[in-house]
Design a protein around this motif. Structure first.
Motif: not given
Length: 185
Positions: A36-50
């Motif tokens: 899904s295109n959402l994979d990128f969104v959740w992955g990016k948010l996870a790394f940005v949150s750290y």
């Protein structure tokens, strides 16, 4: 501020990052499964949150106005998949030029079902002499992890089997679009 906002968005949607963030300064991080295109969104948010800056490769067709500005600000690099230049060599060289680089790649290379994965991520890590972190996106539990570090040995067949075996029980957004490409799947 970005980290707090990213963390808040993840919490609002029930997502969380589990595990440790890589301690090395350079690594290839594979993002599996990719359905899904959402994979990128959740992955990016996870790394940005750290506060971890990741770089991703994305097909050039995605870089259209106004989306291209957002993608570039998020560390996306457009890739022309029809060119036969050695992207592997270019990215291995990029690792040598930088003090720090986390290159995130979806080895399936597409959101469609694919029994064989592309191996560019493996050869990039091997040439750049960096580990591959076995990242996973789990839609059932709404979790993201960077996974464990895997150091390529040069025996690509054996190493790919070990890497893929970590994803036999993955929980993608669209299960019909995912295959770890080994018999147990």
């Amino acid at each position: 501020m970005k980290a707090k906002i990213s963390s808040l968005i993840m919490k609002l949607f029930g997502w969380k990052y589990i595990g440790d963030i890589p301690t090395v300064k350079k690594a290839v991080i594979i993002a599996v499964p990719h359905t899904s295109n959402l994979d990128f969104v959740w992955g990016k948010l996870a790394f940005v949150s750290y506060n971890v800056q990741t770089t991703i490769l994305m097909k050039k067709e995605m870089f259209v106005f106004p989306l291209k500005y957002l993608l570039k600000s998020w560390g996306a690099i457009p890739v022309n998949r029809s060119q036969k230049e050695s992207m592997t060599d270019q990215l291995a060289e990029e690792f040598s030029r930088r003090d720090s680089l986390y290159l995130s790649i979806a080895p399936e290379g597409t959101r469609r079902h694919r029994s064989e994965w592309k191996r560019g991520f493996y050869y990039i890590a091997l040439k750049a002499n960096v580990p591959i972190y076995l990242g996973e996106i789990n839609y059932q539990d709404k979790t993201i992890t960077c996974g464990t570090a895997f150091y390529p040995t040069g025996d690509v067949e054996k190493d790919m089997q070990k890497i893929k075996s970590n994803y036999i029980h993955s929980k993608p957004k669209h299960a019909d679009k995912f295959s770890a490409g080994i018999k147990d799947n």
